[in-house]
Write an enzyme that holds these catalytic residues in place. Structure first.
Site, PDB file in Angstrom:
ATOM      1  N   SER A 163       0.828  -1.202   0.000  1.00  0.00           N
ATOM      2  CA  SER A 163       0.000   0.000   0.000  1.00  0.00           C
ATOM      3  C   SER A 163       0.866   1.256   0.000  1.00  0.00           C
ATOM      4  CB  SER A 163      -0.963  -0.041   1.186  1.00  0.00           C
ATOM      5  OG  SER A 163      -1.920   0.991   1.091  1.00  0.00           O
ATOM      6  N   ASP A 320      -3.160   6.602  -3.158  1.00  0.00           N
ATOM      7  CA  ASP A 320      -1.915   6.045  -2.659  1.00  0.00           C
ATOM      8  C   ASP A 320      -1.419   5.001  -3.676  1.00  0.00           C
ATOM      9  OD1 ASP A 320      -3.881   4.160  -2.078  1.00  0.00           O
ATOM     10  OD2 ASP A 320      -2.965   3.533  -0.207  1.00  0.00           O
ATOM     11  N   ASP A 322      -1.307   1.810  -4.176  1.00  0.00           N
ATOM     12  CA  ASP A 322      -2.138   0.696  -4.656  1.00  0.00           C
ATOM     13  C   ASP A 322      -3.572   1.137  -4.904  1.00  0.00           C
ATOM     14  OD1 ASP A 322      -2.834   0.924  -1.932  1.00  0.00           O
ATOM     15  OD2 ASP A 322      -3.290  -1.214  -1.766  1.00  0.00           O
ATOM     16  N   ASP A 324      -6.092   2.179  -3.134  1.00  0.00           N
ATOM     17  CA  ASP A 324      -7.275   1.869  -2.332  1.00  0.00           C
ATOM     18  C   ASP A 324      -7.680   3.048  -1.440  1.00  0.00           C
ATOM     19  OD1 ASP A 324      -5.243   1.679  -0.435  1.00  0.00           O
ATOM     20  OD2 ASP A 324      -5.917  -0.234   0.397  1.00  0.00           O
TER      21      ASP A 324
END
Length: 583
Positions: A163, A320, A322, A324
């Site tokens: 992440s 961010d 990734d 999500d």
């Protein structure tokens, strides 16, 4: 065991690990650490000790740690053992729930160092274990993997990502679906007891050379799944009810994997004036333009704000790495300067917009029946509960993390203050920064068409429900024992007031309740409704303190003074919290 014996044991363990390591890079790195440590290099010895200080624990959503050799790092040995244990768990869960069915799983990955390698080996191990396995065709956003778990009717999903962590980290996020979990958890991240059950299976895995990897047999997905996600996510926009599309957007994926997907979705939803921040548009595992690839970190949005200023944009959207999570910045009319909105502010705006969409669509419910549930984490603002009540929705608080929020039965909208928003739980049972971006753009364009800004929309919510102002205090520690000491100090000597207002509610969250499972944390509410929550972080060596004050406001003219009063109240509470912790 003497210090000398311990050193010999450590060096032997490291040599044994290097001998079995299938990755020549980490094997060589480890042997160099052994050589340097044996020669008396204290830094090498410290790194070696930390790399072999226990086994990386399978916990919150899965694994996350620095890349490197050894059982306490993310590497191919740890990933192979984790994949084998997870495969065993999935096979057992499916055999129990649906005898005779073949388990199905999907594996995705981001663009971090080794993500593609970890994903490919996971697919090979799943396939060898008899699981029908699907592998994403490229580095793609985490929400797409969560979408795929249900779209492909899988029993499990793995996303290789860390992440918004630093570039030296990677991780292994696990989702369960179909036969492996109860219905309201289908497609969501793992929670207890599944995490412990999977961890036990991993621990039971035999020697590394007993783990079978298939040479082929899994299905590499084509572009149709990503196209389906993009189409359905863009379709969340309601142009017939909210037709405004005049909005100049600057978008940054923060060197992550969300740029291409987010741009395509926004364009398909009718937002054609979107500019990607050139320096951050392409995936780069080293995140060269930011010191920390997290939109919340100071300086992370500087390039995006410079681009927005140059283009005279209306709004900045940031994902961010990734994708999500979503961050929002706009020009504050009070100061004329660009400002990133707090997660609670965006959470309230999205909640009000979801309610407005529902009202505009004229969806009918039976008399006295709620149209659904709004939910947020216990550390997020109480404003959402007031927005929900005013619009006729039920509201629930959960523990922190979308593994809890996404499991709320009847969920229509959920968020947490750490920039996580779930605006379409039927598509993605997790936070999704791309679908959130679509609705943020829709509400911002609607406000602009009405001659307003999103800050004006926020002020309208404050006039209706009270000015809710929040802040945080994070205390990083080198010794995890200090977290326990600070929590014990509060339990032994509970504070009597915060911000000159007496504590009327004091709740030890570790006891649990009918509404919340036990968690290590303390909650205080004072007579004037100031709220303080103090808890150790579940992922970092930090103590986190969440503060919120509420000021009733009679008119728009009173808002500037109310904002100043709220800031002063938060500063006073911050001082009281620091004193209560003995800082």
């Amino acid at each position: 065991m003497t210090s000398s014996d311990a050193d010999v044991r450590l060096l032997n363990d490291a040599r044994e690990w290097a001998a079995q390591d299938p990755d020549p890079a980490t094997s060589a790195e480890l042997l160099e650490l052994v050589r340097a440590s044996a020669d008396g290099d204290p830094a090498a010895r410290q790194e070696l000790q930390d790399s072999f200080r226990g086994t990386l624990q399978f916990g919150t959503a899965g694994l996350r740690a620095a890349l490197g050799p050894g059982p306490n790092r993310m590497n191919r040995v740890v990933v192979r053992r984790s994949a084998a244990g997870l495969a065993d768990f999935l096979a057992g869960a499916v055999a129990k729930a649906s005898p005779g069915s073949q388990p199905r799983a999907v594996v995705g990955y981001d663009a971090r160092h080794n993500s593609d390698v970890f994903a490919a080996e996971t697919a090979a191990i799943f396939t060898a274990a008899g699981i029908e396995t699907f592998l994403m065709p490229a580095a793609l956003p985490t929400p797409l993997l969560a979408y795929a778990v249900r779209a492909l009717e899988c029993d499990g999903g793995v996303m290789v990502t860390a992440s918004h962590n630093p570039p030296q980290d990677n991780g292994y996020k696990v989702y369960l679906g179909r036969h492996a979990v109860a219905e309201n958890g289908n497609g969501a991240q793992i929670v207890a007891p599944y995490d412990a059950e999977i961890a036990a299976r991993i621990s039971a895995v035999g020697a590394l050379d007993t783990i079978q990897l298939a040479a082929d047999g899994w299905t590499v997905l084509d572009g149709s799944l990503a196209a389906g996600y993009q189409s359905e996510t863009a379709g969340l926009a309601l142009p017939d009810l909210f037709p405004a599309r005049d909005l100049r957007i600057v978008l940054t994926p923060m060197h992550g994997v969300g740029g291409e997907t987010a741009l395509a979705v926004l364009n398909a939803a009718g937002f054609g004036d979107v500019t990607l921040v050139k320096e951050q548009a392409e995936p780069d595992p080293d995140f060269p333009t930011v010191s920390f690839p997290n939109p919340e970190e100071p300086g992370a949005l500087d390039l995006a704000l410079e681009t927005a200023d140059r283009l005279d944009a209306d709004i900045v959207l940031a994902n961010d790495p990734d994708a999500d999570r979503a961050a929002v910045a706009a020009k504050d009319p009070d100061t004329g300067a660009w400002r990133m909105l707090r997660g609670d502010e965006v959470g309230a705006l999205l909640g009000a917009h979801v309610a407005a969409r529902h009202a505009a669509a004229g969806v009918e419910t039976a008399d006295g029946e709620s149209p659904g549930v709004f939910a947020n984490s216990i550390v997020s603002s109480r404003l959402l509960s007031r927005i929900a009540a005013a619009a006729g929705f039920d509201h629930e608080e959960t523990l922190t993390g979308f593994k809890w929020i996404s499991r709320v039965p009847g969920l229509v909208y959920g968020y947490e203050e750490a920039l996580g928003y779930c605006v379409a739980p039927d598509l993605v049972k997790d936070k999704d920064g791309i679908s959130a971006a679509v609705l943020i753009a829709e509400l911002a364009a609607t406000a602009k068409a009405d001659g307003k800004t999103i800050f004006d929309t926020l002020d309208e919510l404050y006039l209706q429900h009270g000015l809710h102002a929040s802040d945080q205090l994070s205390i990083r520690v080198a010794d995890l024992g200090l977290l326990d000491a600070m929590m014990n100090r509060l339990r032994v000597s509970p504070p009597e007031s915060f911000g000159s207002s007496a504590v009327e509610v004091s709740t030890d969250l570790s006891v649990g309740s009918d509404q919340l499972p036990p968690t290590d944390g303390l909650l205080y509410v004072t007579r004037n409704l100031t709220r303080v929550i103090i808890r150790p972080s579940g992922t970092e060596p930090k103590l986190k303190c969440y503060l919120e004050v509420i000021h009733q406001v009679g008119s728009a003219a009173e808002l500037p003074e109310a904002r100043q009063a709220a800031r002063a109240a938060l500063d006073e509470v911050l001082r009281d919290v620091s004193e209560a912790l003995g800082l």
